[in-house]
Design a protein around this motif. Structure first.
Motif, PDB file in Angstrom:
ATOM      1  N   HIS A 223       0.850  -1.189   0.000  1.00  9.59           N
ATOM      2  CA  HIS A 223       0.000   0.000   0.000  1.00  9.59           C
ATOM      3  C   HIS A 223       0.883   1.234   0.000  1.00  9.59           C
ATOM      4  N   THR A 224       0.560   2.177  -0.863  1.00  7.26           N
ATOM      5  CA  THR A 224       1.425   3.347  -1.042  1.00  7.26           C
ATOM      6  C   THR A 224       1.327   4.290   0.153  1.00  7.26           C
ATOM      7  N   PRO A 225       2.445   4.466   0.872  1.00 16.00           N
ATOM      8  CA  PRO A 225       2.383   5.414   1.987  1.00 16.00           C
ATOM      9  C   PRO A 225       2.477   6.855   1.483  1.00 16.00           C
ATOM     10  N   SER A 226       2.215   7.787   2.364  1.00 21.89           N
ATOM     11  CA  SER A 226       2.426   9.201   2.027  1.00 21.89           C
ATOM     12  C   SER A 226       3.911   9.430   1.774  1.00 21.89           C
ATOM     13  N   HIS A 227       4.208  10.352   0.879  1.00 24.66           N
ATOM     14  CA  HIS A 227       5.624  10.659   0.600  1.00 24.66           C
ATOM     15  C   HIS A 227       6.284  11.403   1.753  1.00 24.66           C
ATOM     16  N   VAL A 228       5.471  11.818   2.755  1.00 29.17           N
ATOM     17  CA  VAL A 228       6.083  12.447   3.930  1.00 29.17           C
ATOM     18  C   VAL A 228       5.916  11.577   5.179  1.00 29.17           C
ATOM     19  N   ASP A 229       5.524  10.331   4.985  1.00 29.58           N
ATOM     20  CA  ASP A 229       5.452   9.370   6.087  1.00 29.58           C
ATOM     21  C   ASP A 229       6.884   9.148   6.616  1.00 29.58           C
ATOM     22  N   PRO A 230       7.083   9.202   7.934  1.00 26.58           N
ATOM     23  CA  PRO A 230       8.452   9.062   8.458  1.00 26.58           C
ATOM     24  C   PRO A 230       9.138   7.776   7.982  1.00 26.58           C
ATOM     25  N   ASP A 231       8.375   6.676   7.861  1.00 23.59           N
ATOM     26  CA  ASP A 231       9.001   5.426   7.393  1.00 23.59           C
ATOM     27  C   ASP A 231       9.479   5.573   5.944  1.00 23.59           C
ATOM     28  N   PHE A 232       8.666   6.245   5.124  1.00 24.73           N
ATOM     29  CA  PHE A 232       9.070   6.436   3.725  1.00 24.73           C
ATOM     30  C   PHE A 232      10.261   7.389   3.630  1.00 24.73           C
ATOM     31  N   ILE A 233      10.265   8.408   4.469  1.00 21.66           N
ATOM     32  CA  ILE A 233      11.406   9.346   4.467  1.00 21.66           C
ATOM     33  C   ILE A 233      12.696   8.577   4.771  1.00 21.66           C
ATOM     34  N   ALA A 234      12.621   7.646   5.721  1.00 22.74           N
ATOM     35  CA  ALA A 234      13.813   6.839   6.067  1.00 22.74           C
ATOM     36  C   ALA A 234      14.238   5.974   4.880  1.00 22.74           C
ATOM     37  N   ILE A 235      13.248   5.430   4.152  1.00 23.76           N
ATOM     38  CA  ILE A 235      13.553   4.601   2.973  1.00 23.76           C
ATOM     39  C   ILE A 235      14.222   5.459   1.891  1.00 23.76           C
ATOM     40  N   PHE A 236      13.700   6.651   1.687  1.00 25.81           N
ATOM     41  CA  PHE A 236      14.273   7.555   0.673  1.00 25.81           C
ATOM     42  C   PHE A 236      15.713   7.900   1.054  1.00 25.81           C
ATOM     43  N   ALA A 237      15.902   8.251   2.339  1.00 30.71           N
ATOM     44  CA  ALA A 237      17.254   8.630   2.805  1.00 30.71           C
ATOM     45  C   ALA A 237      18.225   7.475   2.584  1.00 30.71           C
ATOM     46  N   ASN A 238      17.787   6.277   2.902  1.00 31.54           N
ATOM     47  CA  ASN A 238      18.660   5.114   2.743  1.00 31.54           C
ATOM     48  C   ASN A 238      18.942   4.847   1.264  1.00 31.54           C
ATOM     49  N   SER A 239      17.946   5.041   0.418  1.00 30.86           N
ATOM     50  CA  SER A 239      18.146   4.823  -1.025  1.00 30.86           C
ATOM     51  C   SER A 239      19.187   5.801  -1.571  1.00 30.86           C
ATOM     52  N   LEU A 240      19.144   7.050  -1.120  1.00 28.44           N
ATOM     53  CA  LEU A 240      20.138   8.040  -1.568  1.00 28.44           C
ATOM     54  C   LEU A 240      21.541   7.596  -1.154  1.00 28.44           C
TER      55      LEU A 240
ATOM     56  N   TYR B 176       8.574  18.795   0.030  1.00 29.45           N
ATOM     57  CA  TYR B 176       7.861  18.492  -1.213  1.00 29.45           C
ATOM     58  C   TYR B 176       8.256  19.461  -2.315  1.00 29.45           C
ATOM     59  N   PHE B 177       8.595  18.907  -3.470  1.00 30.59           N
ATOM     60  CA  PHE B 177       8.626  19.709  -4.703  1.00 30.59           C
ATOM     61  C   PHE B 177       7.699  19.064  -5.731  1.00 30.59           C
ATOM     62  N   ALA B 178       7.898  17.770  -5.991  1.00 29.03           N
ATOM     63  CA  ALA B 178       7.008  17.035  -6.895  1.00 29.03           C
ATOM     64  C   ALA B 178       6.919  15.614  -6.328  1.00 29.03           C
ATOM     65  N   THR B 179       5.770  15.025  -6.403  1.00 29.54           N
ATOM     66  CA  THR B 179       5.518  13.747  -5.720  1.00 29.54           C
ATOM     67  C   THR B 179       6.480  12.647  -6.171  1.00 29.54           C
ATOM     68  N   PRO B 180       7.202  12.056  -5.232  1.00 31.05           N
ATOM     69  CA  PRO B 180       8.087  10.946  -5.643  1.00 31.05           C
ATOM     70  C   PRO B 180       7.279   9.720  -6.058  1.00 31.05           C
ATOM     71  N   ALA B 181       7.898   8.857  -6.872  1.00 28.62           N
ATOM     72  CA  ALA B 181       7.272   7.591  -7.278  1.00 28.62           C
ATOM     73  C   ALA B 181       7.442   6.639  -6.093  1.00 28.62           C
ATOM     74  N   VAL B 182       6.537   6.739  -5.135  1.00 28.83           N
ATOM     75  CA  VAL B 182       6.729   6.142  -3.808  1.00 28.83           C
ATOM     76  C   VAL B 182       7.059   4.646  -3.877  1.00 28.83           C
ATOM     77  N   ASN B 183       6.231   3.859  -4.572  1.00 32.30           N
ATOM     78  CA  ASN B 183       6.495   2.410  -4.604  1.00 32.30           C
ATOM     79  C   ASN B 183       7.819   2.075  -5.299  1.00 32.30           C
ATOM     80  N   LEU B 184       8.127   2.851  -6.332  1.00 33.91           N
ATOM     81  CA  LEU B 184       9.400   2.599  -7.022  1.00 33.91           C
ATOM     82  C   LEU B 184      10.574   2.871  -6.092  1.00 33.91           C
ATOM     83  N   VAL B 185      10.450   3.887  -5.259  1.00 38.23           N
ATOM     84  CA  VAL B 185      11.545   4.196  -4.330  1.00 38.23           C
ATOM     85  C   VAL B 185      11.669   3.087  -3.281  1.00 38.23           C
ATOM     86  N   ILE B 186      10.546   2.556  -2.844  1.00 41.08           N
ATOM     87  CA  ILE B 186      10.594   1.437  -1.879  1.00 41.08           C
ATOM     88  C   ILE B 186      11.286   0.232  -2.541  1.00 41.08           C
ATOM     89  N   ALA B 187      10.928  -0.004  -3.800  1.00 45.95           N
ATOM     90  CA  ALA B 187      11.554  -1.109  -4.544  1.00 45.95           C
ATOM     91  C   ALA B 187      13.035  -0.831  -4.777  1.00 45.95           C
TER      92      ALA B 187
END
Ligand code: PMP
Length: 379
Positions: free
Chosen positions: A19-36, A236-247
């Motif tokens: 299920h697609t979380p919000s792009h500002v969900d703390p768990d998703f932010i951690a996933i984005f940070a780790n992906s970077l 936020y600037f433009a909505t990230p592709a949330v599921n793709l970033v999780i993948a």
């Protein structure tokens, strides 16, 4: 077995179904940070700035050009095929004066020729395609990086068909931009443009006199967002592709877990073995010599009397999907086999087996099993 999109790991595909979380969900932010962080690790850059943006490889090329080029800047494109010429077109859109050094088909531009060009004229930026997907030619990224440092030219490596498959030491080799997309050796469905820029490149961008002419590509918009994610803050600037970033996080974790050197070695063995198998069948390769042949894909030529249109259809009836030629002038004379990502011995055997079956059916004379034997011996 095409050179992208590749077959993806099931753990990665499962991320696409959460299920697609919000792009500002703390768990998703951690996933984005780790992906970077992991993306920089894969490119072997500690001080670079990573960008993860919803789009494709062409956009990553566009982003580097839009932010680093101003009207009248001189740029050099080292072209080994289709994607080099694409870069020349992109650079011109931003007002660059572009010179192209074009390699003969299947070959590279010799280092001496590149150096001679850099000596003769002062360039702001040069681009090269690490692996040109149209020719299966591999450029010497380390030597081109060294020339960039020597002549103080920003170096941009198009790694769409190489990152996470071919060795890249961005920082050590002095490469200013390494860019790629999700769908090839990075191992994630299409839809992400990925880029790591050196601090040198960021400073060149910061010294720009004019506004970036592409709103969505503008690092003025993206830098604060990437830095916010790195600092685990919502933005936020433009909505990230949330599921793709999780993948992406999952796939990058798998890549690091395999160990980069092991992964590059596995790709090297796949490349060497596939080329050996094609040669054993008597098929020539478009990439002229071993040292400058890609390990992520191979481009064999058809025997002269084989009809290219039915060949790929018959291969697909054998359960294997291969790609046709991409260079417009030669497209019916060769085909392409991708061997990147999770590719294993079984995939290589099945592919060569299917090629042998179809060649045999078409009356091509060769020793049946001579290609698959190379896989069994070498991989
Ligand atoms: N550069 C290279 C070397 C590529 O192989 C590709 C895609 N095949 C691109 C750039 C463009 O990437 P995309 O199709 O994701 O826009």
């Amino acid at each position: 077995m095409i050179p992208g999109p590749i077959e993806f790991e099931s753990e990665v595909m499962q991320c696409m179904a959460v299920h697609t979380p919000s792009h500002v969900d703390p768990d998703f932010i951690a996933i984005f940070a780790n992906s970077l962080k992991l993306l920089k690790e894969v490119c072997q850059s500690t001080s670079g700035q990573a960008f993860i943006v919803a789009r494709t490889g062409t956009f990553a090329m566009d982003m580097a050009a839009a932010n680093l080029i101003e009207t009248g800047d001189k740029a050099l494109v080292i072209s080994t095929g289709y994607f080099g010429l694409r870069y020349a077109e992109i650079l011109k859109r931003y007002g660059a004066e572009v010179d192209v050094l074009e390699a003969p088909v299947g070959d590279i531009v010799p280092m001496e020729r590149i150096e001679q060009q850099l000596k003769s004229k002062s360039y702001k930026l040069l681009t090269f395609t690490h692996v040109d997907t149209s020719t299966a030619v591999l450029n010497d990224a380390k030597s081109i990086g060294a020339l960039g440092l020597k002549y103080k030219v920003l170096t941009v490596l198009d790694g769409v068909c190489s990152v996470a498959g071919e060795e890249i030491k961005q920082e050590e080799w002095g490469l200013d931009v390494v860019l790629t997309a999700s769908q090839k050796a990075v191992g994630v469905p299409p839809g992400l443009a990925l880029l790591v820029a050196s601090q040198n490149a960021i400073q060149v961008f910061e010294r720009r006199k004019n506004t970036v002419a592409n709103y969505y590509a503008d690092w003025t918009n993206w830098l604060p967002i990437m830095k916010a994610y790195e600092n685990k803050q919502a933005s936020y600037f433009a909505t990230p592709a949330v599921n793709l970033v999780i993948a992406l996080e999952k796939s990058l974790q798998l890549i690091i877990k395999e160990d980069l050197d092991n992964r590059f070695d596995r790709h090297r063995r796949a490349g060497n073995t596939m080329r050996a198998a094609m040669k054993a069948l008597g098929l020539e390769l478009l990439s002229k010599n071993e040292q400058t042949s890609a390990n992520t894909l191979s481009a064999p030529l058809y025997p002269s009397y084989i009809d290219s249109t039915t060949f790929l259809q018959e291969i697909s009836r054998e359960g294997i999907v291969l790609a046709g030629g991409l260079l417009p002038e030669l497209k019916d004379q060769y085909f392409r086999i991708g061997h990147m990502g999770s590719v294993n011995k079984g995939d290589l055997l099945a592919t060569v087996g299917a090629i042998e079956t179809v060649l045999k059916n078409k009356g091509y004379v060769f020793e049946l099993g001579s290609g698959t034997a190379r896989i069994l011996e070498h991989f």
